[in-house]
Design an enzyme around this catalytic site. Structure first.
Site, PDB file in Angstrom:
ATOM      1  CD  GLU A   1      33.568  31.768  31.254  1.00  0.00           C
ATOM      2  OE1 GLU A   1      34.388  30.932  31.703  1.00  0.00           O
ATOM      3  OE2 GLU A   1      33.791  32.995  31.259  1.00  0.00           O
TER       4      GLU A   1
ATOM      5  CB  CYS B   1      49.934  38.915  38.275  1.00  0.00           C
ATOM      6  SG  CYS B   1      50.805  38.350  39.756  1.00  0.00           S
TER       7      CYS B   1
ATOM      8  CB  CYS C   1      55.136  44.514  38.131  1.00  0.00           C
ATOM      9  SG  CYS C   1      55.512  42.883  38.778  1.00  0.00           S
TER      10      CYS C   1
ATOM     11  CB  CYS D   1      50.718  45.603  38.265  1.00  0.00           C
ATOM     12  SG  CYS D   1      49.839  44.799  39.636  1.00  0.00           S
TER      13      CYS D   1
END
Length: 305
Positions: A47, A198, A204, A209
């Protein structure tokens, strides 16, 4: 929360939305190595490295870092100058992040007996660990996080469910959607959706999606978002050709691929030949808009009645 207070459409089938996203993610997602671990230290390193650094570049650095310092105790015991030197040599951005990561490791060793705290609030006490990173570690290491709300998630929620561009409303919507006790898979999945399907220019159909049948933007063609102030180009897009397929099939009982193709685009053939058209039709079939099947005379398509 009542429907009147909800940040989501009142008629939204939330369980169907959750199931669709999780199944899409579990079926196929980018295989970053930190997604295969539940070790809080390894996740924290990923992270911190991922802040303002492309994920593809992070993989090599993350693996090398863990080879050098395999545990939080190893990192805590090393000289800070060595950590900073590593950071610089791998072009990971601001050296302060290396210093904070080293200090956080020492906090875990000295203040928590070498065991990471498990809640977002406790993790936020570690040096250099802000709310987003704390929640990510709590989610991915301990399945104990809150719904993540980053730029990608805001974009997805705004487009899919017309959530207003307001941070507090995004928080409410994200919390409403996340299944109880499943922050690990949910936060991974919704961030994957924002990163893969997205993005600022959506893909899409190409990305399959899972929220197309629920999505306000997909229905209206308006893909603006908080970080996308102008509409992505429609001309020449897959959305445009999907619309043409539906419009053409509305004029005929059924058409073969080679009958349909030239009616959809003037340059039908080559890169935009049968395989390309078959992909469009399979997507439209999955969405329940067309019937598409191979018959004795070849593949034929018709509008679903």
């Amino acid at each position: 929360m009542s429907d009147e207070e909800s940040a989501l459409p009142s008629d939204l089938d939330r369980e169907a939305v959750r199931t669709a996203l999780v199944e899409w993610y579990e079926d196929d997602h980018r295989d970053f190595p930190w997604r295969r671990t539940e070790d809080a230290y390894e996740i924290l390193v990923s992270e911190v490295m991922s802040q303002q650094t492309q994920l593809g570049r992070v993989v090599e650095a993350w693996e090398a870092f863990l080879d050098e310092w395999p545990t939080v105790q190893d990192l805590a015991a090393t000289d800070r100058a060595d950590v900073v030197a590593f950071w610089t040599s791998h072009s990971l951005g601001y050296n302060n992040r290396a210093k904070y990561l080293h200090e956080a490791a020492q906090q875990v060793r000295d203040d928590y007996d070498g065991a990471f705290p498990e809640s977002p609030d406790e993790l936020s006490e570690l040096m250099g660990v802000g709310p987003y990173t704390a929640n990510a570690v709590a989610s991915f290491a301990f399945n104990n996080g809150d719904a993540v709300v980053d730029t990608n998630v805001k974009r997805v929620l705004h487009r899919a469910f017309a959530v207003p561009d307001d941070d507090s409303v995004f928080e409410v919507a994200a919390t409403e959607l996340m299944p109880d006790g499943k922050s690990r898979v949910w936060n991974n999945a919704i961030m994957e959706l924002g990163g893969v399907a997205c993005g600022k220019t959506p893909t899409c159909d190409e990305s399959g999606c899972p929220w197309r049948r629920f999505c306000h933007a997909y229905e209206t063609g308006d893909f603006t978002a908080p970080d996308v102030p102008t509409q992505p180009s429609f001309e020449g897009s897959r959305r445009q050709f999907r619309g043409r397929v539906v419009r053409v099939l509305g004029e005929y009982d059924e058409l073969t691929l080679d009958e349909l193709g030239p009616r959809v685009r003037v340059d039908y053939g080559g890169d935009h030949g049968r395989d390309w058209l078959r992909g469009l039709l399979e997507d439209l079939s999955d969405d329940g808009l067309v019937d598409f099947e191979d018959g004795d005379s070849g593949a034929v398509a018709s509008l679903k009645r």
